[in-house]
Design a protein around this motif. Structure first.
Motif, PDB file in Angstrom:
ATOM      1  N   ALA A  94      11.865-101.574 -88.797  1.00 27.38           N
ATOM      2  CA  ALA A  94      11.577-101.281 -90.201  1.00 27.38           C
ATOM      3  C   ALA A  94      10.618-100.108 -90.401  1.00 27.38           C
TER       4      ALA A  94
ATOM      5  N   GLY B  48       9.347 -93.896 -88.926  1.00 28.75           N
ATOM      6  CA  GLY B  48       9.500 -92.853 -87.912  1.00 28.75           C
ATOM      7  C   GLY B  48       8.872 -91.548 -88.334  1.00 28.75           C
TER       8      GLY B  48
ATOM      9  N   LYS C 274      13.864 -93.816 -88.515  1.00 33.07           N
ATOM     10  CA  LYS C 274      14.058 -93.777 -87.063  1.00 33.07           C
ATOM     11  C   LYS C 274      15.283 -94.587 -86.617  1.00 33.07           C
TER      12      LYS C 274
ATOM     13  N   GLY D 105       8.374-105.463 -93.189  1.00 33.48           N
ATOM     14  CA  GLY D 105       7.215-105.323 -94.062  1.00 33.48           C
ATOM     15  C   GLY D 105       6.552-103.972 -93.903  1.00 33.48           C
TER      16      GLY D 105
ATOM     17  N   SER E  51       6.361-107.004 -90.248  1.00 36.09           N
ATOM     18  CA  SER E  51       7.789-107.100 -89.907  1.00 36.09           C
ATOM     19  C   SER E  51       8.025-108.220 -88.893  1.00 36.09           C
TER      20      SER E  51
ATOM     21  N   ASP F 145      10.564-103.704 -79.658  1.00 39.19           N
ATOM     22  CA  ASP F 145      10.666-102.534 -80.531  1.00 39.19           C
ATOM     23  C   ASP F 145      12.066-101.945 -80.480  1.00 39.19           C
ATOM     24  N   ALA F 146      12.708-101.819 -81.634  1.00 34.89           N
ATOM     25  CA  ALA F 146      14.002-101.125 -81.677  1.00 34.89           C
ATOM     26  C   ALA F 146      13.862 -99.706 -81.137  1.00 34.89           C
TER      27      ALA F 146
HETATM   28  N1  CTP Z   1       8.140-101.204 -87.234  1.00 28.72           N
HETATM   29  C1  CTP Z   1       8.544-102.184 -88.138  1.00 28.72           C
HETATM   30  N2  CTP Z   1       7.905-102.302 -89.358  1.00 28.72           N
HETATM   31  C2  CTP Z   1       6.910-101.446 -89.666  1.00 28.72           C
HETATM   32  C3  CTP Z   1       6.489-100.464 -88.760  1.00 28.72           C
HETATM   33  C4  CTP Z   1       7.128-100.357 -87.541  1.00 28.72           C
HETATM   34  O1  CTP Z   1       9.473-102.939 -87.870  1.00 28.72           O
HETATM   35  N3  CTP Z   1       6.335-101.579 -90.868  1.00 28.72           N
HETATM   36  C5  CTP Z   1       8.863-101.068 -85.953  1.00 28.72           C
HETATM   37  C6  CTP Z   1       9.503 -99.696 -85.768  1.00 28.72           C
HETATM   38  O2  CTP Z   1      10.743 -99.645 -86.455  1.00 28.72           O
HETATM   39  C7  CTP Z   1       9.610 -99.574 -84.261  1.00 28.72           C
HETATM   40  C8  CTP Z   1       8.458-100.439 -83.752  1.00 28.72           C
HETATM   41  O3  CTP Z   1       7.983-101.201 -84.860  1.00 28.72           O
HETATM   42  O4  CTP Z   1      10.834-100.072 -83.755  1.00 28.72           O
HETATM   43  C9  CTP Z   1       7.336 -99.580 -83.164  1.00 28.72           C
HETATM   44  O5  CTP Z   1       6.783 -98.768 -84.192  1.00 28.72           O
HETATM   45  P1  CTP Z   1       6.664 -97.180 -84.135  1.00 28.72           P
HETATM   46  O6  CTP Z   1       7.133 -96.666 -82.822  1.00 28.72           O
HETATM   47  O7  CTP Z   1       5.316 -96.819 -84.625  1.00 28.72           O
HETATM   48  O8  CTP Z   1       7.795 -96.739 -85.192  1.00 28.72           O
HETATM   49  P2  CTP Z   1       7.560 -96.177 -86.662  1.00 28.72           P
HETATM   50  O9  CTP Z   1       6.488 -96.945 -87.328  1.00 28.72           O
HETATM   51  O10 CTP Z   1       8.908 -96.132 -87.297  1.00 28.72           O
HETATM   52  O11 CTP Z   1       7.106 -94.676 -86.358  1.00 28.72           O
HETATM   53  P3  CTP Z   1       5.842 -93.902 -87.005  1.00 28.72           P
HETATM   54  O12 CTP Z   1       4.629 -94.744 -86.674  1.00 28.72           O
HETATM   55  O13 CTP Z   1       5.852 -92.566 -86.318  1.00 28.72           O
HETATM   56  O14 CTP Z   1       6.123 -93.803 -88.485  1.00 28.72           O
END
Ligand code: CTP
Ligand code: MG
Length: 224
Positions: free
Chosen positions: A10, A13, A22, A76, A82, A101-102
């Motif tokens: 969620a 990215g 992402k 979330g 999330s 982590d996806a």
């Molecule tokens: N994730 C999530 N819910 C969020 C934030 C992150 O489900 N509110 C998930 C991301 O989709 C990812 C994993 O947690 O698969 C690890 O997070 P990260 O690598 O930080 O991904 P992002 O938050 O998408 O990237 P960024 O911090 O650069 O925005």
């Protein structure tokens, strides 16, 4: 025992840049999330899988994953939120939970199996780790304070495995600075066990990581 996976996808990215979230970024012709789900579904021991989608993209991800045996629900604001949503969506009979982590879309089956084996052997919290390759220093501003002994340091990956009860208790308590699920378990004073991780389980975080991911997929295709 029933083993479930909570797959947080969620995030936006932001460090990856570009318009699209992402989970939908193209990797060798397919969305990153598809690679991640296929990797999880390749693990024989895993039962229910809950994918956490960015709010507003739940329907789109449901369509994308229609041919896979997964449930898609809304994530979330923060990763911790999330994961909590994912835990809430699990069937009642689940005993063990892997949080994955996806963004670690190319994680080999062997890492899942290692975590699951350790849980089955009785561990209540398990994380895959790698040694730290770089020398690591503590700093204050731009000054070096000290060099940290690398021998005791590990870089931590996912899937992280837990007894469901413990993980739910850890998330109910929370912890503002926790950057992974094991940290919440550590705050409860419980033991977290490590197993060997894999270089292929790296997290796609920055544009460079997409180049690496494409290269890994090419190497795998050659090896077949
Ligand atoms: N994730 C999530 N819910 C969020 C934030 C992150 O489900 N509110 C998930 C991301 O989709 C990812 C994993 O947690 O698969 C690890 O997070 P990260 O690598 O930080 O991904 P992002 O938050 O998408 O990237 P960024 O911090 O650069 O925005
Ligand atoms: Mg993030």
């Amino acid at each position: 025992v029933s083993i479930a996976v909570v797959l947080p996808a969620a995030g936006r990215g932001e460090r990856l840049g570009a318009g699209v979230v992402k989970a939908l970024r193209d990797l060798a012709g397919e969305p990153l999330l598809l690679h991640a789900v296929r990797g999880v579904r390749a693990v024989g021991a895993i039962g229910p899988v809950v994918v956490l989608a960015p709010i507003g993209l739940v329907d789109e991800l449901q369509v994308l994953l229609a041919s896979y045996d997964v449930v898609v629900t809304a994530g979330g604001e923060h990763r911790q939120d999330s994961v909590r949503q994912g835990l809430a969506a699990l069937p009642a009979d689940v005993d063990l939970v892997l949080v994955h982590d996806a963004a670690r879309a190319l994680t080999p089956v062997s890492v899942f199996d290692a975590v699951i084996d350790e849980l089955r052997a009785g561990a209540e919290a398990v994380v895959p780790v790698l040694p730290v390759a770089d020398t690591v220093k503590r700093v204050a501003g731009d000054r070096v304070v000290e060099t940290v002994d690398r021998a005791d340091l590990r870089a931590v990956q996912t899937p992280q495995g837990f007894s469901r009860d413990l993980l739910e208790r850890a998330h109910a308590r929370g912890g503002p600075a926790a950057t992974d699920d094991a940290a919440l378990v550590e705050l409860l004073g419980r033991t977290v066990v490590t197993v060997p991780g894999s270089e292929d389980a790296f997290k796609v975080t920055r544009p460079f990581d997409l180049l690496v991911a494409e290269a890994v997929l090419k190497a795998r295709a050659r090896a077949h």
